[in-house]
Enzyme design. Sequence first.
Site, PDB file in Angstrom:
ATOM      1  N   ASP A  95      20.237   2.719   7.261  1.00  0.00           N
ATOM      2  CA  ASP A  95      19.851   1.318   7.411  1.00  0.00           C
ATOM      3  C   ASP A  95      20.174   0.528   6.150  1.00  0.00           C
ATOM      4  O   ASP A  95      20.485  -0.668   6.216  1.00  0.00           O
ATOM      5  CB  ASP A  95      18.356   1.239   7.725  1.00  0.00           C
ATOM      6  N   ASP A  98      24.395   0.137   5.789  1.00  0.00           N
ATOM      7  CA  ASP A  98      25.121  -0.874   6.558  1.00  0.00           C
ATOM      8  C   ASP A  98      25.034  -2.253   5.908  1.00  0.00           C
ATOM      9  O   ASP A  98      25.960  -3.064   6.013  1.00  0.00           O
ATOM     10  CB  ASP A  98      24.627  -0.920   8.007  1.00  0.00           C
ATOM     11  N   GLY A  99      23.938  -2.522   5.210  1.00  0.00           N
ATOM     12  CA  GLY A  99      23.832  -3.794   4.502  1.00  0.00           C
ATOM     13  C   GLY A  99      24.830  -3.900   3.364  1.00  0.00           C
ATOM     14  O   GLY A  99      25.477  -4.940   3.172  1.00  0.00           O
ATOM     15  N   ARG A 103      28.182  -6.542   3.004  1.00  0.00           N
ATOM     16  CA  ARG A 103      28.502  -7.399   1.857  1.00  0.00           C
ATOM     17  C   ARG A 103      29.826  -7.009   1.213  1.00  0.00           C
ATOM     18  O   ARG A 103      30.588  -7.872   0.767  1.00  0.00           O
ATOM     19  CB  ARG A 103      27.366  -7.328   0.832  1.00  0.00           C
ATOM     20  N   THR A 109      27.387 -10.170  10.256  1.00  0.00           N
ATOM     21  CA  THR A 109      27.426 -10.834  11.559  1.00  0.00           C
ATOM     22  C   THR A 109      26.029 -10.898  12.154  1.00  0.00           C
ATOM     23  O   THR A 109      25.144 -10.115  11.788  1.00  0.00           O
ATOM     24  CB  THR A 109      28.349 -10.074  12.535  1.00  0.00           C
ATOM     25  N   ASP A 116      20.746  -4.017  13.934  1.00  0.00           N
ATOM     26  CA  ASP A 116      19.977  -3.323  12.908  1.00  0.00           C
ATOM     27  C   ASP A 116      18.480  -3.417  13.189  1.00  0.00           C
ATOM     28  O   ASP A 116      17.755  -2.417  13.131  1.00  0.00           O
ATOM     29  CB  ASP A 116      20.311  -3.923  11.543  1.00  0.00           C
ATOM     30  N   ASP A 120      15.895  -0.340  14.368  1.00  0.00           N
ATOM     31  CA  ASP A 120      14.686  -0.029  13.593  1.00  0.00           C
ATOM     32  C   ASP A 120      13.448  -0.010  14.479  1.00  0.00           C
ATOM     33  O   ASP A 120      12.635   0.918  14.424  1.00  0.00           O
ATOM     34  CB  ASP A 120      14.502  -1.059  12.475  1.00  0.00           C
TER      35      ASP A 120
END
Length: 320
Positions: A95, A98-99, A103, A109, A116, A120
Amino acid sequence: MSARQSRRKSSKLREAVAAASSDHDQQQTTLTTNSGSVSPVEKGSVAEEEEENIFLFWPNIIGYIRIVLAIASLYYMPVHPRTCSVLYSVSCLLDAVDGYAARAFEQSTRFGAVLDMVTDRCTTSCLLVFLSSAFPRWAILFQGLIALDFSSHYMHMYATLVVGGSDSSHKNIDKSQNWLLNLYYTNKGVLFTLCALNELFFIGLYLLAFSSPWLSPHLLKSVEESSGRHINPGAPVNTSLLRQMFPDPFSAAALEIARTNKMDSLGPWLIAGISLPFMLVKQIINGVQLYNASKWLAEVDVKMRKEKGLPRNKAKAKRV
């Protein structure tokens, strides 16, 4: 006039016509471009941009991997706590990855943000559902946590879209709105720590369901019975999860499950004890998030009703 001269004149005439036609096409292209339409070159570039596939962005691919790992962990959840815990933990840790990918590749998007959040919510809820069955006396507490988690995040995202518009993000919280939510969403360290340790607490409880007879005697009893330690031929049987899966408590599968599930409870107790305060803070933030989102929506409703002249009865009374 000779035939050769005639051919030369015809050739020059064709060249003149072709040149005039080319100039006319260029003028039409210039007029079309100046009038606000898209030129052929621009059309090609727009077509190339439209071919960009959002579903194959790297952050979204990582999101798909998270879903696969989560489903695999759910498959092993009833009978293989170690395998399930590893798969579930890796899914949660991705998790954060992917952030960074979003960036780094400039691939942030709205689809990825929603994917995401939905992942969760679903993975945590599935684990809490299992904990409700493992600790039936505390089922109402786990059900309440599921309801709070879903309602707070849904209300918060909806309120953000209503107040800030379609271009707003649910993570853009100003200090004037709420300092706690601002700290939670804008500080990546705080966000990662609380989310990770919140999940770690539930993983600790899950492992305790297989190792602590004080917390989960029902589930552990079924494991012991499946190992054949306390079952005599002809003895009455229970209707526990493993009992339903393996009607024969002396089968090789039941014995293997009992051997695999055997673990010491010290580690799970430490995990649950250390992460408990962070889990409580996370639930407090969920409650604050739900309250603030409700307040923002109510303020928007009041403003809209005033613009529409509602309630009409009071308006008529004032006129009289």
